[in-house]
Write a protein that holds these residues in place. Structure first.
Motif, PDB file in Angstrom:
ATOM      1  N   VAL A 139      -9.604  -2.568   4.917  1.00  0.00           N
ATOM      2  CA  VAL A 139      -9.577  -2.163   6.267  1.00  0.00           C
ATOM      3  C   VAL A 139      -8.192  -2.054   6.412  1.00  0.00           C
ATOM      4  CG1 VAL A 139      -9.740  -2.719   8.550  1.00  0.00           C
ATOM      5  CG2 VAL A 139     -11.703  -3.269   7.016  1.00  0.00           C
ATOM      6  N   ALA A 140      -7.312  -2.678   5.942  1.00  0.00           N
ATOM      7  CA  ALA A 140      -5.920  -2.631   6.240  1.00  0.00           C
ATOM      8  C   ALA A 140      -5.403  -1.143   5.857  1.00  0.00           C
ATOM      9  CB  ALA A 140      -5.096  -3.569   5.890  1.00  0.00           C
ATOM     10  N   ALA A 141      -5.782  -0.950   4.479  1.00  0.00           N
ATOM     11  CA  ALA A 141      -5.356   0.430   3.919  1.00  0.00           C
ATOM     12  C   ALA A 141      -5.878   1.696   4.961  1.00  0.00           C
ATOM     13  CB  ALA A 141      -5.962   0.471   2.314  1.00  0.00           C
ATOM     14  N   VAL A 142      -7.177   1.541   5.063  1.00  0.00           N
ATOM     15  CA  VAL A 142      -7.498   2.671   5.897  1.00  0.00           C
ATOM     16  C   VAL A 142      -6.689   2.904   7.280  1.00  0.00           C
ATOM     17  CG1 VAL A 142      -9.516   3.527   7.367  1.00  0.00           C
ATOM     18  CG2 VAL A 142      -9.733   2.458   5.055  1.00  0.00           C
ATOM     19  N   ASN A 143      -6.579   1.423   7.908  1.00  0.00           N
ATOM     20  CA  ASN A 143      -5.685   1.683   8.899  1.00  0.00           C
ATOM     21  C   ASN A 143      -4.175   2.219   9.131  1.00  0.00           C
ATOM     22  OD1 ASN A 143      -6.956   0.406  11.865  1.00  0.00           O
ATOM     23  ND2 ASN A 143      -7.913  -0.304   9.990  1.00  0.00           N
ATOM     24  N   LEU A 144      -3.512   1.896   7.836  1.00  0.00           N
ATOM     25  CA  LEU A 144      -2.233   2.427   7.824  1.00  0.00           C
ATOM     26  C   LEU A 144      -2.363   3.693   7.217  1.00  0.00           C
ATOM     27  CD1 LEU A 144      -0.883  -0.671   5.530  1.00  0.00           C
ATOM     28  CD2 LEU A 144      -0.021  -0.046   7.457  1.00  0.00           C
ATOM     29  N   ALA A 145      -3.434   4.303   6.766  1.00  0.00           N
ATOM     30  CA  ALA A 145      -3.490   5.863   6.698  1.00  0.00           C
ATOM     31  C   ALA A 145      -4.344   6.461   7.510  1.00  0.00           C
ATOM     32  CB  ALA A 145      -4.059   5.963   5.231  1.00  0.00           C
ATOM     33  N   ALA A 146      -4.521   5.824   8.743  1.00  0.00           N
ATOM     34  CA  ALA A 146      -5.379   6.534   9.765  1.00  0.00           C
ATOM     35  C   ALA A 146      -5.265   7.998  10.101  1.00  0.00           C
ATOM     36  CB  ALA A 146      -5.580   5.616  10.861  1.00  0.00           C
ATOM     37  N   MET A 147      -3.826   8.278  10.453  1.00  0.00           N
ATOM     38  CA  MET A 147      -3.680   9.587  10.862  1.00  0.00           C
ATOM     39  C   MET A 147      -3.890  10.694   9.786  1.00  0.00           C
ATOM     40  SD  MET A 147      -3.171   9.936  14.052  1.00  0.00           S
ATOM     41  CE  MET A 147      -2.258  11.675  13.751  1.00  0.00           C
ATOM     42  N   THR A 148      -3.453  10.130   8.455  1.00  0.00           N
ATOM     43  CA  THR A 148      -3.511  10.876   7.169  1.00  0.00           C
ATOM     44  C   THR A 148      -4.963  11.209   7.162  1.00  0.00           C
ATOM     45  OG1 THR A 148      -1.443  10.048   6.492  1.00  0.00           O
ATOM     46  CG2 THR A 148      -2.753  11.348   5.082  1.00  0.00           C
ATOM     47  N   VAL A 149      -5.708  10.147   7.157  1.00  0.00           N
ATOM     48  CA  VAL A 149      -7.322  10.486   6.824  1.00  0.00           C
ATOM     49  C   VAL A 149      -7.857  11.598   7.918  1.00  0.00           C
ATOM     50  CG1 VAL A 149      -9.541   9.322   7.011  1.00  0.00           C
ATOM     51  CG2 VAL A 149      -7.689   8.487   5.697  1.00  0.00           C
ATOM     52  N   PHE A 150      -7.376  11.219   9.230  1.00  0.00           N
ATOM     53  CA  PHE A 150      -8.107  12.230  10.252  1.00  0.00           C
ATOM     54  C   PHE A 150      -7.484  13.496  10.168  1.00  0.00           C
ATOM     55  CE2 PHE A 150      -7.572  13.717  14.504  1.00  0.00           C
ATOM     56  CZ  PHE A 150      -8.661  13.746  15.136  1.00  0.00           C
ATOM     57  N   LEU A 151      -6.195  13.701   9.968  1.00  0.00           N
ATOM     58  CA  LEU A 151      -5.568  15.034  10.002  1.00  0.00           C
ATOM     59  C   LEU A 151      -6.103  15.947   8.729  1.00  0.00           C
ATOM     60  CD1 LEU A 151      -1.861  14.267  11.031  1.00  0.00           C
ATOM     61  CD2 LEU A 151      -3.767  15.653  12.166  1.00  0.00           C
ATOM     62  N   TRP A 152      -6.289  15.051   7.401  1.00  0.00           N
ATOM     63  CA  TRP A 152      -6.715  15.865   6.311  1.00  0.00           C
ATOM     64  C   TRP A 152      -8.069  15.672   5.708  1.00  0.00           C
ATOM     65  CZ3 TRP A 152      -3.131  19.011   4.068  1.00  0.00           C
ATOM     66  CH2 TRP A 152      -1.753  19.023   4.397  1.00  0.00           C
ATOM     67  N   HIS A 153      -9.118  15.349   6.404  1.00  0.00           N
ATOM     68  CA  HIS A 153     -10.406  15.315   5.917  1.00  0.00           C
ATOM     69  C   HIS A 153     -11.047  16.620   5.855  1.00  0.00           C
ATOM     70  CE1 HIS A 153     -11.388  14.848  10.261  1.00  0.00           C
ATOM     71  NE2 HIS A 153     -12.817  15.232   9.983  1.00  0.00           N
ATOM     72  N   GLN A 154     -10.730  17.241   6.893  1.00  0.00           N
ATOM     73  CA  GLN A 154     -11.243  18.774   6.810  1.00  0.00           C
ATOM     74  C   GLN A 154     -10.694  19.551   5.879  1.00  0.00           C
ATOM     75  OE1 GLN A 154     -14.018  18.924   8.418  1.00  0.00           O
ATOM     76  NE2 GLN A 154     -13.823  19.711  10.365  1.00  0.00           N
ATOM     77  N   GLY A 186      -1.772 -13.932  14.181  1.00  0.00           N
ATOM     78  CA  GLY A 186      -2.384 -14.016  15.414  1.00  0.00           C
ATOM     79  C   GLY A 186      -3.095 -12.596  15.345  1.00  0.00           C
ATOM     80  N   ARG A 187      -2.960 -11.612  14.721  1.00  0.00           N
ATOM     81  CA  ARG A 187      -3.540 -10.405  14.661  1.00  0.00           C
ATOM     82  C   ARG A 187      -5.112 -10.408  14.581  1.00  0.00           C
ATOM     83  NH1 ARG A 187      -1.469  -5.477  13.268  1.00  0.00           N
ATOM     84  NH2 ARG A 187      -2.946  -3.690  12.992  1.00  0.00           N
ATOM     85  N   ASP A 188      -5.602  -9.799  15.560  1.00  0.00           N
ATOM     86  CA  ASP A 188      -7.073  -9.575  15.777  1.00  0.00           C
ATOM     87  C   ASP A 188      -7.607  -8.465  14.852  1.00  0.00           C
ATOM     88  OD1 ASP A 188      -9.644  -9.691  16.517  1.00  0.00           O
ATOM     89  OD2 ASP A 188      -9.237  -9.118  18.600  1.00  0.00           O
ATOM     90  N   ARG A 189      -8.179  -8.960  13.613  1.00  0.00           N
ATOM     91  CA  ARG A 189      -8.376  -7.817  12.627  1.00  0.00           C
ATOM     92  C   ARG A 189      -9.667  -7.251  12.945  1.00  0.00           C
ATOM     93  NH1 ARG A 189      -7.393 -11.312   6.841  1.00  0.00           N
ATOM     94  NH2 ARG A 189      -5.386 -11.917   7.422  1.00  0.00           N
ATOM     95  N   ALA A 190     -10.577  -7.559  14.085  1.00  0.00           N
ATOM     96  CA  ALA A 190     -11.586  -6.951  14.458  1.00  0.00           C
ATOM     97  C   ALA A 190     -11.362  -5.691  15.133  1.00  0.00           C
ATOM     98  CB  ALA A 190     -12.272  -7.837  15.276  1.00  0.00           C
ATOM     99  N   VAL A 191     -10.161  -5.575  15.730  1.00  0.00           N
ATOM    100  CA  VAL A 191      -9.658  -4.353  16.098  1.00  0.00           C
ATOM    101  C   VAL A 191      -9.646  -3.248  15.232  1.00  0.00           C
ATOM    102  CG1 VAL A 191      -8.155  -3.216  17.612  1.00  0.00           C
ATOM    103  CG2 VAL A 191      -9.012  -5.340  18.388  1.00  0.00           C
ATOM    104  N   ASP A 192      -8.843  -3.740  14.060  1.00  0.00           N
ATOM    105  CA  ASP A 192      -8.820  -2.827  13.037  1.00  0.00           C
ATOM    106  C   ASP A 192      -9.964  -2.456  12.438  1.00  0.00           C
ATOM    107  OD1 ASP A 192      -5.446  -2.640  12.581  1.00  0.00           O
ATOM    108  OD2 ASP A 192      -6.165  -4.832  13.156  1.00  0.00           O
ATOM    109  N   GLY A 193     -10.995  -3.166  12.280  1.00  0.00           N
ATOM    110  CA  GLY A 193     -12.043  -3.066  11.703  1.00  0.00           C
ATOM    111  C   GLY A 193     -13.059  -1.852  12.457  1.00  0.00           C
ATOM    112  N   LEU A 194     -12.721  -2.161  13.834  1.00  0.00           N
ATOM    113  CA  LEU A 194     -13.356  -1.177  14.602  1.00  0.00           C
ATOM    114  C   LEU A 194     -12.879   0.351  14.504  1.00  0.00           C
ATOM    115  CD1 LEU A 194     -13.857  -3.323  17.993  1.00  0.00           C
ATOM    116  CD2 LEU A 194     -15.555  -2.422  16.315  1.00  0.00           C
TER     117      LEU A 194
END
Length: 371
Positions: free
Chosen positions: A288-303, A18-26
């Motif tokens: 997309v799932a891989a990006v979402n599971l690492a979302a905080m890591t990507v956000f914190l470490w991209h700079q 039942g997961r709405d994958r579009a939310v993760d895509g956004l």
């Protein structure tokens, strides 16, 4: 070691039906916009032994439309509202889990940079260099504080119509720009401005995503309002901060930025259907799932990834175009685009090293793909 096909299949089957994958895509699109935006509009200019921050938008204001594509923070808050609006279980346990995911990875970043700053001072680095690099790393963290606050007050604002915080933003801008009031009045917008897309997400979580007519209405209304405010209201054209500019659309958010965010929310609603169909494909969903599971890591470490490549290049080859030179023309833009793969590789290494701090906060007993 499982093959790529096996890994894709495993991720697809581990996802709740039942997961709405579009939310993760956004969310993934929003992350990509923030990362690419920072990498493209942030310049570290080497002068002697000092690194100073610059921006191509200051020298080439005609590039401002690029910031309208890559400044995707409103989508972050919209998705946050969509996800938090569907919460289940006791509020206390839910809030603890959400805040743990937000702030646990911050500890690793703070520890690494505390050691790095100390090492730079010991090695004789200029104070301005340390301040410049530290500011680039720390400045995105304001997002986490605001998002954590909105998450905490979700039950209080779950039925708040987005028009009310939008009106607060308009009043704050009227006071500071129209009536010559104190500049600190604009800090109301730090919460009110991002509460607009967040409340919109809460509303859509309860009632469902709007239809195409409503989506296009938000795109047209928000977009035309933002263009009008820039053209005739005196707001800057860039939707990101520009060093040395007298007014920033993000620091704190302005009415123009919030109107632009509403247009983005409309675009997100229109994209949801096509994204849902695309992400029904296991390979696309796995990415997309891989990006979402690492979302905080990507956000914190991209700079940090960008800084690491910049410093390594300085030690290896001196002043390199697009990496250490001033952003003074389209040649710099072309050179910076060529450096993006190096930044991406450095970010991937950061994720390999530090993703464990994020995983430990989201691991579930049945190991399902979590939001």
């Amino acid at each position: 070691m499982p093959s790529l096909a096996e890994l894709v299949h495993r991720i697809d089957t581990a996802t709740p039906p039942g997961r709405d994958r579009a939310v993760d895509g956004l969310r993934a699109l929003a992350i990509a916009g923030v990362v690419l935006g920072h990498w493209l509009v942030t310049a570290l200019v080497a002068g002697g032994d000092t690194l100073r921050a610059g921006s191509p938008l200051r020298v080439m204001p005609e590039l401002a439309p690029v910031s309208w594509v890559l400044q995707t923070l409103a989508v972050f808050f919209l998705v946050g509202g969509l996800v938090n609006g569907r919460r289940r279980g006791p509020y206390g346990a839910w809030l603890k889990a959400r805040t743990a995911r937000l702030f646990r990875p911050v500890g690793a970043l703070a520890g690494v940079w505390a050691v790095s700053a100390g090492a730079m001072f010991v090695s004789g680095a200029e104070l301005e260099t340390v301040r410049t690099l530290g500011t680039l790393v720390v400045s995105p963290l304001w997002f986490l504080l605001v998002f954590a606050l909105l998450t905490a007050v979700t039950p209080l604002v779950s039925r708040l119509h987005p028009a009310w915080p939008l009106a607060a933003v308009a009043c704050a801008d009227l006071v500071r720009y129209g009536l010559g009031g104190p500049s600190w009045a604009g800090w109301v917008n730090v919460v009110a401005g991002w509460l607009v897309p967040y409340c919109l997400g809460l509303t859509w979580a309860a009632r469902g995503l709007p239809g195409r007519a409503a989506g296009w209405g938000l795109v047209a209304g928000g977009g035309l309002a933002a263009i009008g405010l820039v053209a005739w209201g005196g707001y800057p054209a860039a939707m990101v901060g520009v060093p040395g500019a007298p007014v920033s659309n993000l620091d704190p958010p302005t009415l123009a930025a919030v109107a632009f965010g509403l247009a983005q929310c409309g675009a997100a609603a229109l994209l949801a259907g096509p994204l849902r169909r695309l992400l029904a494909r296991p390979a696309a969903w796995a990415a997309v799932a891989a990006v979402n599971l690492a979302a905080m890591t990507v956000f914190l470490w991209h700079q940090t990834a960008m800084i690491a490549v910049t410093v390594a290049g300085l030690h290896a080859g001196g002043r390199l175009p697009g990496l250490h030179t001033a952003p003074d023309g389209l040649g710099w833009v072309a050179a910076r685009l060529a450096w993006l793969p190096a930044f991406a590789v450095a970010l991937a290494l950061c994720c390999l090293l530090f993703h464990t701090y994020e995983r430990s906060s989201v691991r579930a007993p049945r190991r399902r793909v979590e939001p």
